[in-house]
Design an enzyme around this catalytic site. Structure first.
Site, mmCIF file in Angstrom:
data_model
loop_
_atom_site.group_PDB
_atom_site.id
_atom_site.type_symbol
_atom_site.label_atom_id
_atom_site.label_comp_id
_atom_site.label_asym_id
_atom_site.label_seq_id
_atom_site.Cartn_x
_atom_site.Cartn_y
_atom_site.Cartn_z
ATOM 1 N N LYS A 1 -9.550 -17.456 -20.947
ATOM 2 C CA LYS A 1 -8.308 -18.244 -21.035
ATOM 3 C C LYS A 1 -8.266 -19.291 -19.932
ATOM 4 C CE LYS A 1 -6.166 -16.409 -17.201
ATOM 5 N NZ LYS A 1 -5.882 -17.141 -15.980
ATOM 6 N N ASP B 1 -3.056 -9.489 -17.291
ATOM 7 C CA ASP B 1 -3.543 -10.485 -18.258
ATOM 8 C C ASP B 1 -4.106 -9.850 -19.524
ATOM 9 O OD1 ASP B 1 -2.888 -12.508 -16.526
ATOM 10 O OD2 ASP B 1 -4.952 -12.932 -15.887
#
Ligand code: ATP
Length: 290
Positions: A11, A137
């Site tokens: 990401k 995350d």
């Protein structure tokens, strides 16, 4: 013997804001995260012996209990009292300690993979609860796409996808610890906080320049004060044609958004010839896995 191959996507942060430090020691954050095509490849192979083992092509990746993929496998195995074991091979393509959620996405991939391999029938929400125990995350990495993450990062709200674009990643040959960066973070009145609402609105309108103009990360100045090359990389990204450039997560990776492949390759060639950084050209993705 059942086998499974998955892609575990990295990401980037389009925004990262730290709101305050909570009583539990975590920082309350608000960030817009975007999945990219760059991915580790996970091979899962059922093991009748019942234990969990990990190997990797990356020699310095710890393959024992310190590996988040191992922790993910143990957590799901113990929680659902699975007798079978698994061997996990991690083809590491995502730079480590880079701000790209490499470890978190391996953990997410293992949760998704073992849910299938062991036929547990868990929902995405159930996997997210497990994931949040492994790292803030991990829930994002389970969902992918474009998401607003709040809380300590584990509470997600899906956003309209970022209009497709190329992403040039430049990682200086240093690793930065996320804990170190958060530990050094101090809020100040002069600090520029991201316009998160503005980015949400631009995403809703499919307005790529509107998003690009608002890229912002409050951790950037912390990491940059220690590693000035981050600032130089950002400047060069823009100089060579990036629409915008930002440090991802706690760094040190700097990314640039490029409107087309030609521009992405031009930026990459220029940066490669000028500095000792790892350069990767990738794209945004709307869905993880495959
Ligand atoms: P984030 O963006 O979530 O902060 P990061 O990209 O900065 O993550 P990672 O590469 O995920 O950092 O992890 C860095 C540390 O985690 C390293 O010290 C590494 O040894 C450890 N680690 C444990 N499991 C893994 C894994 N599967 N892949 C990468 N690093 C891992």
């Amino acid at each position: 013997m059942m086998k499974l191959t998955l892609r575990a996507n990295a990401k980037i942060n389009l925004t990262l804001d730290v709101l305050y430090k909570r009583a539990d020691g975590f920082h309350q954050v608000e960030m817009i995260m975007q999945a990219i095509q760059l991915a580790d490849i996970l091979n899962l192979e059922e093991k009748v012996s019942g234990d969990i083992s990990i190997t990797s092509n990356m020699s310095y990746l710890p393959c024992d209990h310190r590996n988040l993929a191992y922790q993910a496998a143990m957590l799901i195995k113990n929680t659902y009292q699975v007798k079978d074991g698994v061997h996990i091979f991690i083809e590491k393509n995502i730079p480590m300690s880079a701000g790209l959620a490499g470890g978190s996405t391996d953990a997410a991939g293992v949760l998704i993979g073992l849910n299938r391999l062991w036929k547990l029938g868990l929902s995405l929400e159930e996997l997210e609860v497990l994931g949040a125990r492994l790292g803030s995350d991990v829930p994002f990495c389970l969902r992918g796409g474009t998401q607003l993450a709040t809380g300590r990062g584990e509470l997600l709200e899906p956003l309209s996808p970022l209009p497709p674009c190329y992403v040039v990643l430049a990682k200086p040959r240093i690793g930065v610890s996320t804990a170190w960066v958060y530990g050094r973070y101090r809020d100040s009145e002069s600090l520029h906080h991201p316009d998160t609402a503005g980015v949400k609105a631009a995403l809703g309108q499919g307005d790529l320049p509107g998003v690009a103009n608002r890229l912002s990360n409050v951790l950037e100045s912390v990491t940059m004060s220690e590693y000035p090359q981050i600032g130089k990389l950002k400047e060069r990204m823009i100089q060579y044609g990036a629409m915008a450039s930002l440090m991802s997560g706690s760094g040190p990776t700097v990314f640039g958004l490029a409107p087309d492949k030609g521009t992405a390759e031009y930026i990459a060639d220029k940066l490669r010839s000028q500095s000792d950084v790892e350069i990767i050209i990738t794209k945004t993705v709307t869905r993880n896995g495959g």
